[in-house]
Scaffold this active site. Structure first.
Site, PDB file in Angstrom:
ATOM      1  N   THR A 294       9.556   1.906   0.190  1.00 51.92           N
ATOM      2  CA  THR A 294       8.314   2.233  -0.521  1.00 51.92           C
ATOM      3  C   THR A 294       8.687   3.051  -1.762  1.00 51.92           C
ATOM      4  O   THR A 294       9.779   3.629  -1.818  1.00 51.92           O
ATOM      5  CB  THR A 294       7.375   3.082   0.362  1.00 51.92           C
ATOM      6  OG1 THR A 294       8.070   4.278   0.727  1.00 51.92           O
ATOM      7  CG2 THR A 294       6.977   2.338   1.624  1.00 51.92           C
TER       8      THR A 294
ATOM      9  N   GLU B 191       4.858  -2.576   3.054  1.00 56.67           N
ATOM     10  CA  GLU B 191       4.833  -2.676   4.517  1.00 56.67           C
ATOM     11  C   GLU B 191       4.290  -4.015   5.014  1.00 56.67           C
ATOM     12  O   GLU B 191       4.240  -4.247   6.219  1.00 56.67           O
ATOM     13  CB  GLU B 191       3.967  -1.537   5.086  1.00 56.67           C
ATOM     14  CG  GLU B 191       4.582  -0.158   4.954  1.00 56.67           C
ATOM     15  CD  GLU B 191       4.244   0.547   3.644  1.00 56.67           C
ATOM     16  OE1 GLU B 191       3.853  -0.149   2.681  1.00 56.67           O
ATOM     17  OE2 GLU B 191       4.362   1.777   3.580  1.00 56.67           O
TER      18      GLU B 191
ATOM     19  N   LYS C  76     -14.065  12.634  -4.951  1.00 52.77           N
ATOM     20  CA  LYS C  76     -15.161  13.149  -4.109  1.00 52.77           C
ATOM     21  C   LYS C  76     -16.008  14.072  -4.948  1.00 52.77           C
ATOM     22  O   LYS C  76     -15.530  15.103  -5.410  1.00 52.77           O
ATOM     23  CB  LYS C  76     -14.590  13.897  -2.902  1.00 52.77           C
ATOM     24  CG  LYS C  76     -13.954  12.965  -1.896  1.00 52.77           C
ATOM     25  CD  LYS C  76     -12.721  13.571  -1.259  1.00 52.77           C
ATOM     26  CE  LYS C  76     -11.734  12.486  -0.953  1.00 52.77           C
ATOM     27  NZ  LYS C  76     -10.404  12.698  -1.512  1.00 52.77           N
TER      28      LYS C  76
ATOM     29  N   TRP D  20     -18.603   9.550  -2.909  1.00 52.27           N
ATOM     30  CA  TRP D  20     -17.329   9.035  -3.393  1.00 52.27           C
ATOM     31  C   TRP D  20     -17.533   8.198  -4.656  1.00 52.27           C
ATOM     32  O   TRP D  20     -18.458   7.392  -4.733  1.00 52.27           O
ATOM     33  CB  TRP D  20     -16.696   8.106  -2.352  1.00 52.27           C
ATOM     34  CG  TRP D  20     -16.081   8.830  -1.196  1.00 52.27           C
ATOM     35  CD1 TRP D  20     -16.093  10.179  -0.961  1.00 52.27           C
ATOM     36  CD2 TRP D  20     -15.367   8.221  -0.119  1.00 52.27           C
ATOM     37  NE1 TRP D  20     -15.421  10.441   0.201  1.00 52.27           N
ATOM     38  CE2 TRP D  20     -14.970   9.268   0.739  1.00 52.27           C
ATOM     39  CE3 TRP D  20     -15.024   6.917   0.199  1.00 52.27           C
ATOM     40  CZ2 TRP D  20     -14.245   9.031   1.906  1.00 52.27           C
ATOM     41  CZ3 TRP D  20     -14.308   6.678   1.359  1.00 52.27           C
ATOM     42  CH2 TRP D  20     -13.916   7.727   2.203  1.00 52.27           C
TER      43      TRP D  20
HETATM   44  P1  AMP Z   1       3.455  -1.000  -3.023  1.00 55.20           P
HETATM   45  O1  AMP Z   1       3.892  -0.864  -1.617  1.00 55.20           O
HETATM   46  O2  AMP Z   1       4.214  -0.137  -3.974  1.00 55.20           O
HETATM   47  O3  AMP Z   1       3.390  -2.413  -3.476  1.00 55.20           O
HETATM   48  O4  AMP Z   1       1.975  -0.467  -3.092  1.00 55.20           O
HETATM   49  C1  AMP Z   1       0.964  -0.983  -2.267  1.00 55.20           C
HETATM   50  C2  AMP Z   1      -0.363  -0.470  -2.731  1.00 55.20           C
HETATM   51  O5  AMP Z   1      -0.724  -1.067  -3.977  1.00 55.20           O
HETATM   52  C3  AMP Z   1      -1.515  -0.818  -1.816  1.00 55.20           C
HETATM   53  O6  AMP Z   1      -1.590   0.038  -0.701  1.00 55.20           O
HETATM   54  C4  AMP Z   1      -2.697  -0.672  -2.748  1.00 55.20           C
HETATM   55  O7  AMP Z   1      -3.071   0.679  -2.907  1.00 55.20           O
HETATM   56  C5  AMP Z   1      -2.133  -1.165  -4.062  1.00 55.20           C
HETATM   57  N1  AMP Z   1      -2.517  -2.566  -4.274  1.00 55.20           N
HETATM   58  C6  AMP Z   1      -1.803  -3.675  -4.014  1.00 55.20           C
HETATM   59  N2  AMP Z   1      -2.488  -4.772  -4.394  1.00 55.20           N
HETATM   60  C7  AMP Z   1      -3.670  -4.350  -4.892  1.00 55.20           C
HETATM   61  C8  AMP Z   1      -4.812  -4.994  -5.451  1.00 55.20           C
HETATM   62  N3  AMP Z   1      -4.878  -6.295  -5.607  1.00 55.20           N
HETATM   63  N4  AMP Z   1      -5.834  -4.220  -5.857  1.00 55.20           N
HETATM   64  C9  AMP Z   1      -5.798  -2.867  -5.733  1.00 55.20           C
HETATM   65  N5  AMP Z   1      -4.743  -2.207  -5.237  1.00 55.20           N
HETATM   66  C10 AMP Z   1      -3.689  -2.938  -4.815  1.00 55.20           C
END
Ligand code: AMP
Length: 539
Positions: A187, A332, A439, A444
């Site tokens: 991550t 994940e 918030k 929200w």
């Molecule tokens: P990562 O593991 O760095 O790819 O980050 C994952 C996170 O990216 C997710 O938990 C979301 O918060 C955000 N994310 C991924 N796809 C989208 C999407 N289509 N729209 C909004 N947020 C997204």
């Protein structure tokens, strides 16, 4: 009593993907933009042969099943060969994001215990800085030919082409349990150390097969796909595996991800499908608009990683005839876990309503299930209104992090940290990251909704919203705007524009104009950086 099924129990292995492509789509092209020199072209059959050579070389160096091999590399043909050779040999392909901070890179390389590092020459300075702190890496292999090898003081490097040259094009892939680890991705670790998601062969193969489905990316021998999403970020959404399964021609963009370079590659290689984060499509759209260009072959694009604003979707669809598929996933979840795609009923809606459908993150892909829960873990209704934390489970969702004992799961579900709604048809919409939601006065505000509204203004290139402490309301929104080149727009105009589009109490308390937003390793706006610099207190 249950009857045992009488079908063969052949394991789902990554080696099977490249062997399938070599046998069935042996003449289908892989095109790769290299760090040096002209476009490189070969076929899936040649890719398989060179993967065999690399597998022999890895064995020759004493690496064995379970060893981790790191990569710090662009999307190119040598990286692709490593995807198959490393995992196919039962080793773990650990893709590292070069845009992580050096300390984080060192942390993940040591944590993964990478025994070898494959890197592009672009990253030679980075390698020089981190190599002394990565004692377990025995070989630093530059993905290059001899002519373009960098010299890195103090680091003894091997040349990829020299390494594989003496080895045979024949290799018998080992057969093993499909639940074995195949690839590892950490991550981005905005808080605390990065955590490793170790994908199994089974998870990757099933996910990649689903990527070929018509409602997902629809990859078939009729298509040419260009994955802009990096191979160091969540397996490039498994496209390097999905394309050879579907028989699609694969175009790898190498280091040049700016709008002009991508457009040139899309047109020159007659690309029909692409995939990447919204910031990439924004840059591409700006280039196309500025130069009055058209797409002659592009049919659809997959987008995810952060929310795709409806205004940008509208441009691709209405002005350029490129369909947008908007998906959601995270490190994940191996790759895509939900995807939006228009149904015949949706197509009866107005254009604006259709774009709003695509701006949601869509339905869970077969193999994953989603639900939303309140703060006590109770499941919330699928009514499109109730919002809560998005939970996901399925065949390609992480069950625990690499070398971390405590399970992240809650009753068998993975808590995503995203706040979402799900409607009666199962369509999920991300409203915010739990840590980004604002918030205010007990209610929200979705920072994503505000950002999407702001980028609808014709002079706005990018927008970001953070919550800033407020003595009366707890938090209030603060908006950051990057203007489009050559355009002028001021605070009052933006606020008036938003007043017409969102609830009055959502309208930000202030607007700050910046030349650029801080963008992190995976192309996402770094709101933590904005918070650090501007997250004071409104009076
Ligand atoms: P990562 O593991 O760095 O790819 O980050 C994952 C996170 O990216 C997710 O938990 C979301 O918060 C955000 N994310 C991924 N796809 C989208 C999407 N289509 N729209 C909004 N947020 C997204």
């Amino acid at each position: 009593m249950l009857q045992p099924g009488l079908m063969m129990d052949r394991p789902l292995l990554i080696s099977g993907i490249i062997e399938h492509a070599a046998a069935q789509f042996g003449d289908v092209e892989v095109v790769s933009r290299e760090t040096h020199g002209p476009l490189f072209r070969y076929t899936y059959a040649q890719c398989a042969a060179r993967s065999h050579k690399l597998a022999n070389a890895l064995k020759g160096l004493g690496l064995e099943a379970g060893s981790a091999v790191g990569s710090i590399a662009w999307n190119n043909h040598r990286h692709l060969e490593a995807y198959f050779a490393v995992s196919g040999s039962g080793m773990v392909m650990h893709t590292c994001n070069p845009r992580l901070q050096a300390q984080q890179l060192i942390y993940i390389i040591n944590h993964a215990e990478d025994a070898m590092m494959l890197f592009d020459s672009t990253f030679a300075p980075l390698i020089k800085g981190i190599a002394p702190y990565c004692p377990k890496v025995k070989s630093w292999v530059c993905l290059s030919d001899a002519a373009n090898m960098p010299v890195i003081d103090g680091v003894s490097t091997l040349c990829y082409e020299d390494l594989i040259a003496p080895h045979s094009e024949q290799f018998d892939w080992p057969e093993f349990d499909e639940r074995s680890g195949a690839a590892l991705c950490y991550t981005s670790g905005t808080t605390g150390n990065p955590k490793g998601a170790l994908y199994s062969h089974r998870a990757i193969v099933i996910n990649a097969m689903s990527g070929c489905l018509p409602g997902i990316l629809s990859l078939s021998p009729s298509d040419t796909i260009l994955p802009v999403v990096p191979m160091f970020h969540i397996n490039a959404w498994c496209i390097p595996y999905a394309a050879p399964i579907g028989g699609a021609r694969l175009v790898l963009p190498g280091p040049r991800l700016d709008g002009a370079s991508l457009y040139e590659l899309m047109e020159g290689e007659r690309v029909t499908v692409s995939a990447g984060v919204p910031t990439i499509w924004l840059a591409l759209m700006q280039h196309v608009e500025e130069h009055g260009l058209r797409f002659s072959t592009m049919k659809r694009t997959g987008v995810g990683g952060s929310a795709m604003p409806a205004a940008l979707i509208a441009k691709f669809v209405d002005n350029y005839g490129v369909e947008v598929r908007h998906g959601w996933g995270m490190t994940e979840t191996t790759a895509v876990a939900t995807m939006s795609c228009l149904s015949p009923k949706n197509r009866e809606l107005s254009a604006t309503e259709q774009h709003a459908v695509i701006a949601r993150q869509g339905k869970s892909v077969f193999g994953t299930e989603i639900k939303i829960v309140d703060e006590y873990g109770a499941t919330l209704p699928r009514d499109g209104v109730a919002q809560g934390e998005l939970m996901v489970r399925g065949q390609w969702i992480v069950r625990s992090y690499y070398k971390v004992e405590a399970s992240p799961l809650v009753d068998g579900w993975f808590p995503t940290g995203d706040i979402a709604t799900i409607d009666a048809h199962g369509v999920m919409q991300i409203r915010d990251r739990a840590k980004d939601v604002i918030k205010t006065g007990g209610e929200w505000i979705s920072s994503i909704d505000l950002e999407n509204a702001a980028v609808g203004h014709p002079a706005v290139a990018m927008a970001a919203v953070i919550g800033v402490k407020h003595p009366k309301w707890d938090e209030r929104p603060l908006l950051f705007i990057v203007r489009k080149p050559g355009k002028t727009v001021e605070r009052e105009e933006i606020l008036a524009f938003l007043t017409e589009r969102v609830a009055k109490w959502w309208v930000p308390d202030d607007v700050i104009f910046l030349d650029a937003l801080p963008v992190g390793g995976t192309g996402k706006v770094q709101k933590n950086d904005l918070r650090k610099q501007y997250g004071g207190v409104f009076s």
